[in-house]
Motif scaffolding. Structure first.
Motif, PDB file in Angstrom:
ATOM      1  N   CYS A   1      73.337  51.555  99.528  1.00 39.74           N
ATOM      2  CA  CYS A   1      72.026  51.294  98.935  1.00 39.74           C
ATOM      3  C   CYS A   1      70.926  52.114  99.604  1.00 39.74           C
ATOM      4  N   ILE A   2      71.212  52.696 100.743  1.00 40.82           N
ATOM      5  CA  ILE A   2      70.240  53.502 101.478  1.00 40.82           C
ATOM      6  C   ILE A   2      70.307  54.975 101.066  1.00 40.82           C
ATOM      7  N   LEU A   3      71.359  55.376 100.387  1.00 39.85           N
ATOM      8  CA  LEU A   3      71.578  56.791 100.100  1.00 39.85           C
ATOM      9  C   LEU A   3      70.469  57.439  99.264  1.00 39.85           C
ATOM     10  N   GLY A   4      69.912  56.714  98.315  1.00 38.22           N
ATOM     11  CA  GLY A   4      68.807  57.268  97.533  1.00 38.22           C
ATOM     12  C   GLY A   4      67.625  57.612  98.427  1.00 38.22           C
ATOM     13  N   TRP A   5      67.387  56.764  99.420  1.00 43.58           N
ATOM     14  CA  TRP A   5      66.288  57.008 100.350  1.00 43.58           C
ATOM     15  C   TRP A   5      66.548  58.227 101.228  1.00 43.58           C
TER      16      TRP A   5
ATOM     17  N   ASP B   1      74.151  54.898  87.770  1.00 46.95           N
ATOM     18  CA  ASP B   1      73.053  54.507  86.892  1.00 46.95           C
ATOM     19  C   ASP B   1      72.187  53.401  87.487  1.00 46.95           C
ATOM     20  N   VAL B   2      72.518  52.977  88.705  1.00 50.74           N
ATOM     21  CA  VAL B   2      71.810  51.865  89.329  1.00 50.74           C
ATOM     22  C   VAL B   2      70.832  52.336  90.402  1.00 50.74           C
ATOM     23  N   ILE B   3      71.227  53.300  91.200  1.00 53.86           N
ATOM     24  CA  ILE B   3      70.372  53.797  92.275  1.00 53.86           C
ATOM     25  C   ILE B   3      69.275  54.669  91.672  1.00 53.86           C
ATOM     26  N   LEU B   4      68.050  54.386  92.075  1.00 52.45           N
ATOM     27  CA  LEU B   4      66.925  55.173  91.570  1.00 52.45           C
ATOM     28  C   LEU B   4      67.050  56.630  91.985  1.00 52.45           C
ATOM     29  N   GLU B   5      66.560  57.497  91.122  1.00 56.37           N
ATOM     30  CA  GLU B   5      66.544  58.926  91.426  1.00 56.37           C
ATOM     31  C   GLU B   5      65.635  59.171  92.623  1.00 56.37           C
ATOM     32  N   PRO B   6      65.987  60.133  93.479  1.00 45.46           N
ATOM     33  CA  PRO B   6      65.175  60.409  94.672  1.00 45.46           C
ATOM     34  C   PRO B   6      63.713  60.707  94.341  1.00 45.46           C
TER      35      PRO B   6
ATOM     36  N   VAL C   1      60.505  58.955  95.929  1.00 44.05           N
ATOM     37  CA  VAL C   1      59.422  59.718  96.566  1.00 44.05           C
ATOM     38  C   VAL C   1      58.079  59.198  96.066  1.00 44.05           C
ATOM     39  N   GLU C   2      57.966  58.948  94.761  1.00 45.03           N
ATOM     40  CA  GLU C   2      56.730  58.395  94.202  1.00 45.03           C
ATOM     41  C   GLU C   2      56.393  57.058  94.860  1.00 45.03           C
ATOM     42  N   ILE C   3      57.386  56.196  94.973  1.00 50.88           N
ATOM     43  CA  ILE C   3      57.194  54.877  95.597  1.00 50.88           C
ATOM     44  C   ILE C   3      56.772  55.041  97.051  1.00 50.88           C
ATOM     45  N   LEU C   4      57.437  55.933  97.751  1.00 56.84           N
ATOM     46  CA  LEU C   4      57.127  56.173  99.159  1.00 56.84           C
ATOM     47  C   LEU C   4      55.705  56.711  99.324  1.00 56.84           C
TER      48      LEU C   4
END
Length: 193
Positions: A128-132, A168-173, A177-180
């Motif tokens: 779950c951390i991989l997208g980050w 299809d579940v993990i948000l795109e990087p 980035v937008e969220i961050l």
């Protein structure tokens, strides 16, 4: 995350944070606890935890390691001020992955995932951390996974993100980035006041 709803405060009065799973009238807090609850409640599919008690304890240990040791370092990297501080945290992150590399080799038994042929509990905790990690690479130019130090984890991450249950579940990087950026802007505003 700074505007906490009454439902959140009522559902998680101790930590007052997400995630919270609401199942009927039951409220379950904390990511790893929620994943275990789901695994134990819906038993019609394969379990994500090993059946052997020792293997199950080992899986819980490494999931907690990822959550308690590695995830805070990811946060520290985002907070680091200056190139020297970022480099120091980046090195700590890479060193913290070395024990996970050894755990992967032992737990996977030369299969695709920590859980063997299928995604398991450790895979979910770390995955779950991989997208980050990809978002951090975009924003900070920092590569977290090092193929020379953790080749098994590099390949594992590729397989995990390509898995049909995950991709299809993990948000795109880029979305992360937008969220961050929004989070960092709010923090800067709060620090200025």
């Amino acid at each position: 995350m700074s505007n906490k709803s009454e439902l959140l405060l009522k559902s998680n009065p101790v930590h007052k944070k997400i995630p919270v799973l609401i199942h009927g009238d039951k409220h379950i807090s904390e990511s790893l606890v929620i994943v275990q609850y789901i695994d134990e409640t819906w038993t019609n599919g394969p379990s994500i935890l090993p059946s052997d008690p020792h293997d199950r304890a080992v899986a819980r240990f490494w999931a907690a390691y990822a959550d308690d040791k590695w995830l805070p370092l990811m946060s520290d990297l985002g907070k680091a001020q200056g190139e020297e501080a970022k480099a120091e945290v980046q090195e700590k992150l890479k060193e913290a992955l070395v024990p996970l590399e050894m755990a992967f080799v032992k737990c996977s038994k030369e299969k695709a995932f920590f859980g063997g042929e299928n995604i398991g509990y450790i895979d979910i905790a770390l995955g779950c951390i991989l997208g980050w990690t990809k978002a951090i690479k975009i924003m900070l130019g920092v590569e977290i996974f090092d193929v020379t130090k953790t080749p098994g984890l590099v390949k594992w991450a590729e397989r995990f993100l390509a898995n049909k249950a995950v991709k299809d579940v993990i948000l795109e990087p880029e979305k992360l980035v937008e969220i961050l950026k929004l989070h960092l802007a709010k923090r800067e505003t709060a620090n200025a006041n």
